[in-house]
Enzyme design. Structure first.
Site, PDB file in Angstrom:
ATOM      1  N   LYS A 156       0.847  -1.199   0.000  1.00 26.06           N
ATOM      2  CA  LYS A 156       0.000   0.000   0.000  1.00 26.06           C
ATOM      3  C   LYS A 156       0.877   1.242   0.000  1.00 26.06           C
ATOM      4  O   LYS A 156       1.599   1.497   0.957  1.00 26.06           O
ATOM      5  CB  LYS A 156      -0.923   0.042   1.228  1.00 26.06           C
ATOM      6  CG  LYS A 156      -1.963   1.165   1.142  1.00 26.06           C
ATOM      7  CD  LYS A 156      -2.681   1.412   2.442  1.00 26.06           C
ATOM      8  CE  LYS A 156      -1.932   2.409   3.298  1.00 26.06           C
ATOM      9  NZ  LYS A 156      -1.929   3.797   2.735  1.00 26.06           N
ATOM     10  N   GLU A 159      -1.856   7.246   0.304  1.00 26.92           N
ATOM     11  CA  GLU A 159      -2.964   7.742  -0.520  1.00 26.92           C
ATOM     12  C   GLU A 159      -2.662   9.110  -1.115  1.00 26.92           C
ATOM     13  O   GLU A 159      -3.311   9.528  -2.081  1.00 26.92           O
ATOM     14  CB  GLU A 159      -4.251   7.818   0.310  1.00 26.92           C
ATOM     15  CG  GLU A 159      -4.297   8.906   1.362  1.00 26.92           C
ATOM     16  CD  GLU A 159      -3.627   8.544   2.675  1.00 26.92           C
ATOM     17  OE1 GLU A 159      -3.888   9.233   3.680  1.00 26.92           O
ATOM     18  OE2 GLU A 159      -2.841   7.569   2.700  1.00 26.92           O
ATOM     19  N   THR A 212       2.428   6.208  14.252  1.00 25.54           N
ATOM     20  CA  THR A 212       1.863   5.091  13.504  1.00 25.54           C
ATOM     21  C   THR A 212       2.694   3.837  13.715  1.00 25.54           C
ATOM     22  O   THR A 212       2.157   2.724  13.821  1.00 25.54           O
ATOM     23  CB  THR A 212       1.778   5.430  12.012  1.00 25.54           C
ATOM     24  OG1 THR A 212       1.009   6.621  11.841  1.00 25.54           O
ATOM     25  CG2 THR A 212       1.143   4.309  11.220  1.00 25.54           C
ATOM     26  N   GLU A 230      10.872   1.995   9.846  1.00 22.22           N
ATOM     27  CA  GLU A 230      11.738   3.176   9.719  1.00 22.22           C
ATOM     28  C   GLU A 230      10.845   4.376   9.976  1.00 22.22           C
ATOM     29  O   GLU A 230       9.937   4.661   9.202  1.00 22.22           O
ATOM     30  CB  GLU A 230      12.383   3.228   8.347  1.00 22.22           C
ATOM     31  CG  GLU A 230      13.633   4.117   8.304  1.00 22.22           C
ATOM     32  CD  GLU A 230      13.351   5.531   7.806  1.00 22.22           C
ATOM     33  OE1 GLU A 230      12.778   6.335   8.581  1.00 22.22           O
ATOM     34  OE2 GLU A 230      13.704   5.821   6.655  1.00 22.22           O
ATOM     35  N   CYS A 264      13.340  12.019   5.454  1.00 20.43           N
ATOM     36  CA  CYS A 264      13.504  11.496   6.811  1.00 20.43           C
ATOM     37  C   CYS A 264      14.905  11.743   7.350  1.00 20.43           C
ATOM     38  O   CYS A 264      15.101  11.869   8.563  1.00 20.43           O
ATOM     39  CB  CYS A 264      13.184  10.012   6.851  1.00 20.43           C
ATOM     40  SG  CYS A 264      14.173   8.996   5.732  1.00 20.43           S
ATOM     41  N   GLU A 365      10.339  16.214  14.661  1.00 25.81           N
ATOM     42  CA  GLU A 365      10.555  16.148  13.218  1.00 25.81           C
ATOM     43  C   GLU A 365       9.550  17.039  12.498  1.00 25.81           C
ATOM     44  O   GLU A 365       8.356  16.738  12.453  1.00 25.81           O
ATOM     45  CB  GLU A 365      10.436  14.706  12.727  1.00 25.81           C
ATOM     46  CG  GLU A 365      10.835  14.536  11.273  1.00 25.81           C
ATOM     47  CD  GLU A 365      10.774  13.095  10.808  1.00 25.81           C
ATOM     48  OE1 GLU A 365      11.578  12.713   9.944  1.00 25.81           O
ATOM     49  OE2 GLU A 365       9.905  12.346  11.298  1.00 25.81           O
TER      50      GLU A 365
END
Length: 471
Positions: A156, A159, A212, A230, A264, A365
């Protein structure tokens, strides 16, 4: 249905169907059948390598289309998109070459009548979830080693940026991937959560945010499924006074502002020795103000748009908090003006000085075109500042002293450390972080091992009765 937007214009460029819970179940079941019963189970490592190599050739063929699509979907420049597609191709070629190189190993059992060996087998059905900033590249880091190891996958993309992953699945089919081996699902985080919770999934690989990642670890604990995560970073870029000044300054700009800082491993925490601090900040701010922000498809553009209006608002919230906390705005901090920016999600490269460790903009972040600058006194101070973070993905040290470079690199608690450089990675070198930056490693031999189970096969070639039972 959901819309996919061009971040540079706000226009809808695709409308796609979101997967239902039933479709997630169908995809996982298809992957399970292909793993347990289909022809994929009987393929050799050499055959899997050949499939990846054919896919790499197709990526080369469609490079320009893929790069343009990636640019339109993410807001990054076309040049960055081309680099991404070339990197994806290299990842597929690397794992194509590595697929049949692991023959396991023999273990000395201490007996001439025993053959003991370690073999590696695929984990099974892998749920692969990639982020929106490098959608095709990050997906390739998962798909290529998973297939090389003999797994089946349910993948996935975000989106927000799904278009190049859709194309990759088509290329894998064109390359000859058997039915059920690669299964594509589209949709938001709820689709991802349904994938993670499915009992038919053996491993979850996710790249994205820390919150998440925590939820995925908790969900995968039910059934004791494997995870590879990660989860980003807050990366120090340490500049000593003896570094080549102009080169370090040039790289500091690139480290912080490439892809509008939506990286990142971005060098968002600039830590500069006090002897050159004031001059470095002034020059950094002056050059940041001259960075060309604009249409990602324009060759003159140096940095494009942020991925969405919501994400830009989040970054602007960090800028506001930094000002309230007492940081000094030296460049940017606002949206560019002009009709060419209407509808797009642009933000000027932003530089803050007078930053302290208690500020949210220093500790969290931001994932946008924002760099904070701190000063340090000596080597010990630099190491302490660089390691004062809950993350540990990447960092850099700039110095002309080779011994110092090695000492500092060795002391930094980060998964990748660059010396007099920033941002390069190699498919053959492991990537991943310490602390809240995640668990496991992608790329390199360890990236293949994430998708393998080790099995010990112990064979007694001359069994004789043990006479254990005396009855």
């Amino acid at each position: 249905m959901f819309d996919v937007l061009n971040p540079a214009t706000g226009e809808v460029i695709a409308t796609l169907a979101e997967a239902s819970r039933a479709e997630v179940d169908a995809a996982v079941r298809a992957a399970r059948r292909a793993f347990d019963e289909g022809p994929w189970r009987r393929t050799t490592a050499a055959e899997r390598g050949a499939l990846l190599r054919r896919t790499a050739d197709l990526l080369v063929r469609d490079r320009e289309e893929l790069a343009r699509t990636e640019s339109l979907d993410t807001g990054k420049t076309l040049g960055e998109g081309r680099i991404d597609i070339d990197d994806v191709t290299n990842v597929f070629r690397y794992y194509a070459d590595l697929a049949d190189k692991d023959a396991g190993r023999l273990v000395d059992a201490g007996s001439a009548t025993v053959v003991s060996r370690i073999v590696h087998e695929p984990v099974g059905v892998c749920a692969l979830i990639a982020p929106w900033n490098y959608p095709l590249l990050q997906m390739s880091w998962k798909v290529a080693p998973a297939l090389a190891a003999g797994n089946t996958v349910v993948l996935k993309p975000s989106e927000v940026t799904p278009l190049t992953t859709i194309k990759l699945v088509a290329l894998l089919e064109e390359a000859g991937t058997p039915d059920g081996v690669v299964n594509l699902l589209l949709g938001d985080g709820q689709v991802g959560a349904t994938m993670v919770e499915h009992p038919g999934v053996d491993l979850v690989s996710f790249t994205g945010g820390y919150a998440t990642g925590e939820k995925i670890m908790a969900a995968a604990a039910k059934g004791v499924r494997r995870v590879a995560l990660e989860l980003g970073g807050k990366n120090p870029n340490v500049v000593f006074a003896d570094a080549d000044y102009e080169t370090a300054l040039d790289y500091a700009l690139m480290a912080a502002f490439v892809h509008s800082g939506q990286v990142c491993s971005a060098g968002a925490r600039l830590i500069v020795q006090e002897e050159i601090h004031d001059r470095f900040v002034a020059d950094l701010a002056a050059r940041a103000d001259r960075i060309r922000v604009g249409d990602p498809l324009d060759p003159a553009t140096e940095t494009g748009a942020l991925v969405s209006a919501q994400h830009r608002a989040k970054v602007e919230g960090y800028i506001e908090s930094a000002l309230k906390d007492g940081a000094t705005l030296r460049a940017g901090g606002k949206r560019p003006e002009g009709p060419e920016y209407d509808g797009g999600f642009f933000l000027r490269p932003t530089v803050f000085s007078d930053c302290t460790r208690d500020m949210a903009i220093v500790r969290e972040e931001v994932f946008g075109p924002v760099v904070t600058v701190e000063r340090f006194r000596d080597e010990a101070d630099a190491i302490a500042l660089a390691n004062d973070t809950e993350y540990g993905l990447a960092g850099a040290v700039w110095t002309s002293d080779a011994s110092r470079a090695q000492r500092v690199a060795g002391a930094l608690r980060h998964g990748t450390v660059w010396i007099n450089d920033y941002h390069p990675y190699l498919p053959q070198a492991e990537w991943g972080g310490f602390g809240k930056s995640g668990v496991g490693r992608e790329l390199g031999p360890s990236g293949l091992a994430e998708y393998q189970e080790s099995k010990h096969i112990y064979q007694n070639i001359d069994p004789v009765p043990q006479h254990w039972f005396k009855g």
